[in-house]
Scaffold this active site. Structure first.
Site, PDB file in Angstrom:
ATOM      1  N   GLY A  76       0.837  -1.206   0.000  1.00 54.36           N
ATOM      2  CA  GLY A  76       0.000   0.000   0.000  1.00 54.36           C
ATOM      3  C   GLY A  76       0.866   1.248   0.000  1.00 54.36           C
ATOM      4  O   GLY A  76       0.711   2.137  -0.843  1.00 54.36           O
ATOM      5  N   HIS A  77       1.838   1.284   0.918  1.00 52.13           N
ATOM      6  CA  HIS A  77       2.742   2.435   0.985  1.00 52.13           C
ATOM      7  C   HIS A  77       3.538   2.578  -0.308  1.00 52.13           C
ATOM      8  O   HIS A  77       3.726   3.685  -0.815  1.00 52.13           O
ATOM      9  CB  HIS A  77       3.744   2.261   2.134  1.00 52.13           C
ATOM     10  CG  HIS A  77       3.120   2.094   3.491  1.00 52.13           C
ATOM     11  ND1 HIS A  77       3.159   0.914   4.187  1.00 52.13           N
ATOM     12  CD2 HIS A  77       2.441   2.957   4.282  1.00 52.13           C
ATOM     13  CE1 HIS A  77       2.557   1.059   5.350  1.00 52.13           C
ATOM     14  NE2 HIS A  77       2.096   2.285   5.434  1.00 52.13           N
ATOM     15  N   GLN A 110      -0.429  10.699  18.178  1.00 51.59           N
ATOM     16  CA  GLN A 110      -1.693  10.162  17.674  1.00 51.59           C
ATOM     17  C   GLN A 110      -2.067   8.815  18.310  1.00 51.59           C
ATOM     18  O   GLN A 110      -3.032   8.192  17.896  1.00 51.59           O
ATOM     19  CB  GLN A 110      -1.696  10.103  16.149  1.00 51.59           C
ATOM     20  CG  GLN A 110      -0.765   9.089  15.557  1.00 51.59           C
ATOM     21  CD  GLN A 110      -0.601   9.297  14.071  1.00 51.59           C
ATOM     22  OE1 GLN A 110      -0.131  10.308  13.613  1.00 51.59           O
ATOM     23  NE2 GLN A 110      -1.022   8.303  13.287  1.00 51.59           N
ATOM     24  N   ASP A 128      -7.307   5.075   4.841  1.00 48.77           N
ATOM     25  CA  ASP A 128      -7.640   5.897   6.009  1.00 48.77           C
ATOM     26  C   ASP A 128      -8.435   7.096   5.494  1.00 48.77           C
ATOM     27  O   ASP A 128      -7.921   8.209   5.384  1.00 48.77           O
ATOM     28  CB  ASP A 128      -6.350   6.323   6.712  1.00 48.77           C
ATOM     29  CG  ASP A 128      -5.535   5.111   7.134  1.00 48.77           C
ATOM     30  OD1 ASP A 128      -5.864   4.518   8.163  1.00 48.77           O
ATOM     31  OD2 ASP A 128      -4.600   4.740   6.405  1.00 48.77           O
ATOM     32  N   SER A 169      -0.360  -2.443   8.247  1.00 56.86           N
ATOM     33  CA  SER A 169       0.749  -2.868   9.113  1.00 56.86           C
ATOM     34  C   SER A 169       0.220  -3.653  10.303  1.00 56.86           C
ATOM     35  O   SER A 169       0.956  -4.418  10.933  1.00 56.86           O
ATOM     36  CB  SER A 169       1.519  -1.648   9.626  1.00 56.86           C
ATOM     37  OG  SER A 169       1.748  -0.742   8.584  1.00 56.86           O
ATOM     38  N   ARG A 170      -1.046  -3.477  10.628  1.00 64.29           N
ATOM     39  CA  ARG A 170      -1.619  -4.158  11.802  1.00 64.29           C
ATOM     40  C   ARG A 170      -2.128  -5.565  11.480  1.00 64.29           C
ATOM     41  O   ARG A 170      -2.434  -6.317  12.404  1.00 64.29           O
ATOM     42  CB  ARG A 170      -2.748  -3.325  12.404  1.00 64.29           C
ATOM     43  CG  ARG A 170      -2.262  -2.028  13.063  1.00 64.29           C
ATOM     44  CD  ARG A 170      -3.365  -1.314  13.810  1.00 64.29           C
ATOM     45  NE  ARG A 170      -2.858  -0.252  14.658  1.00 64.29           N
ATOM     46  CZ  ARG A 170      -2.780   1.035  14.329  1.00 64.29           C
ATOM     47  NH1 ARG A 170      -3.180   1.436  13.135  1.00 64.29           N
ATOM     48  NH2 ARG A 170      -2.302   1.938  15.168  1.00 64.29           N
TER      49      ARG A 170
HETATM   50  P1  AMP Z   1       0.495   4.412   7.941  1.00 60.30           P
HETATM   51  O1  AMP Z   1       1.940   4.079   7.843  1.00 60.30           O
HETATM   52  O2  AMP Z   1      -0.370   3.252   8.290  1.00 60.30           O
HETATM   53  O3  AMP Z   1       0.234   5.642   8.737  1.00 60.30           O
HETATM   54  O4  AMP Z   1       0.047   4.772   6.463  1.00 60.30           O
HETATM   55  C1  AMP Z   1       0.771   5.707   5.687  1.00 60.30           C
HETATM   56  C2  AMP Z   1      -0.010   6.008   4.437  1.00 60.30           C
HETATM   57  O5  AMP Z   1      -0.204   4.819   3.687  1.00 60.30           O
HETATM   58  C3  AMP Z   1      -1.402   6.580   4.728  1.00 60.30           C
HETATM   59  O6  AMP Z   1      -1.687   7.607   3.786  1.00 60.30           O
HETATM   60  C4  AMP Z   1      -2.280   5.380   4.524  1.00 60.30           C
HETATM   61  O7  AMP Z   1      -3.606   5.722   4.156  1.00 60.30           O
HETATM   62  C5  AMP Z   1      -1.571   4.680   3.394  1.00 60.30           C
HETATM   63  N1  AMP Z   1      -1.959   3.271   3.337  1.00 60.30           N
HETATM   64  C6  AMP Z   1      -1.935   2.368   4.365  1.00 60.30           C
HETATM   65  N2  AMP Z   1      -2.428   1.189   3.952  1.00 60.30           N
HETATM   66  C7  AMP Z   1      -2.784   1.348   2.657  1.00 60.30           C
HETATM   67  C8  AMP Z   1      -3.362   0.497   1.661  1.00 60.30           C
HETATM   68  N3  AMP Z   1      -3.685  -0.770   1.938  1.00 60.30           N
HETATM   69  N4  AMP Z   1      -3.600   1.011   0.433  1.00 60.30           N
HETATM   70  C9  AMP Z   1      -3.297   2.298   0.153  1.00 60.30           C
HETATM   71  N5  AMP Z   1      -2.733   3.153   1.030  1.00 60.30           N
HETATM   72  C10 AMP Z   1      -2.477   2.685   2.257  1.00 60.30           C
END
Ligand code: AMP
Length: 280
Positions: free
Chosen positions: A38-39, A63, A153, A189-190
């Site tokens: 995703g990232h 947060q 998100d 990540s979870r």
């Molecule tokens: P995080 O590291 O979880 O805070 O996510 C960092 C960024 O990656 C945020 O903009 C999330 O919305 C995005 N993100 C996390 N998971 C996904 C996913 N499965 N598909 C697309 N973007 C994602």
């Protein structure tokens, strides 16, 4: 060319100023690390839009609430840097907490509108002020032209978009569709916290959201469809925080039948809280 790793604001600024002087357009992808596809899709989208791409990795203490998973949030710096380099990221910014919150730090960005929709904010009251504060700082630090966020998100995407506009941060926020596992579960990540059995159950979230969206598309009442979705998740063993249909642009409760809708859900399986959302 190998990826630059900046750990201080002054190191970051040296590079950003150089890029600026060369007239290059820049994009930033803010993350909390433990990177997955995703990232990396956000990085790829950023590369397609800008000459230079920065990813930030910062697990933002502001947060997380006291009872939340800050200390057990997954961290894999070496793996993350290798993935970013492989994805063609130009710079990784890994500020330490003192850089973001120096001694005496007292200023908070306070957000409303989509941040007070009664969704994530209801279950995590300080969450969006924490996100907005760190994202504002990362936008100012990187001075990027574009920032890429995931629709995964969805409430956060709307909050950050609004904040960038309201504060004239000079950065365009771009949302990217959710990347999913083969069985539909949104990558997160979870997800690694799920037991084998929970991982199997978890696919029910997107399945029930899709069923509800389909009912609404053929004329069903959004309230009825989302209530049924919540019930069916409960039957499957989830503790449901919400399943709801909202205006896709404001997250307000819809008042007419021709509004664009987004279905959003949050539910817990054991100790793991999962969120997902889809367009109707
Ligand atoms: P995080 O590291 O979880 O805070 O996510 C960092 C960024 O990656 C945020 O903009 C999330 O919305 C995005 N993100 C996390 N998971 C996904 C996913 N499965 N598909 C697309 N973007 C994602």
């Amino acid at each position: 060319m190998s990826m630059i790793v900046a750990r201080s604001l002054s190191d970051l600024r040296d590079v950003v100023n150089l890029w600026r002087s060369e007239g290059l357009g820049t994009a930033v992808v803010p993350t909390m690390g433990a990177l997955h596809e995703g990232h990396l899709t956000l990085v790829a989208a950023a590369k397609a839009k800008a000459d230079r791409v920065m990813a930030t990795i910062f697990v933002n203490p502001k947060q997380f609430a006291a009872h939340e998973d800050l200390s057990r949030y997954p961290r894999d710096e070496e793996g993350d840097l290798a993935k970013l380099e492989q994805a063609g990221c130009d710079l990784a910014y890994l500020p330490n907490a003192d850089e973001i919150y120096p001694e005496g730090f007292v200023t908070t960005v306070s957000v409303a509108g989509p941040a007070k929709a009664g969704l994530e904010d209801k279950f995590r009251p300080h969450f969006f002020d924490g996100v907005a504060t760190v994202v504002a700082k990362l936008f100012i630090h990187t001075a990027a032209d574009y920032a890429f966020f995931g629709e995964k998100d969805y409430q956060q995407l709307l909050v950050v978009t609004r904040m960038a506009r309201d504060l004239d941060l000079g950065i365009e926020v771009i949302g990217i569709p959710t990347i999913r596992e083969e069985d539909g579960l949104a990558k997160s990540s979870r997800n690694r916290y799920l037991s084998k059995h929970e991982r199997h159950q978890a696919t029910a979230i997107i399945r029930t959201l899709e069923q509800a969206a389909e009912k609404i598309r053929i004329g069903g009442d959004p309230q009825v469809a989302t209530k049924a979705a919540a019930r069916s998740l409960m039957t499957l063993g989830f503790e449901v925080d919400y399943v709801t249909a909202r205006n896709a642009e404001t997250l307000a409760v819809p008042v007419s039948s021709d509004e664009p809708l987004r279905l959003l859900a949050a539910a817990r399986l054991g100790k793991t809280r999962l969120i997902d959302n889809i367009a109707v």
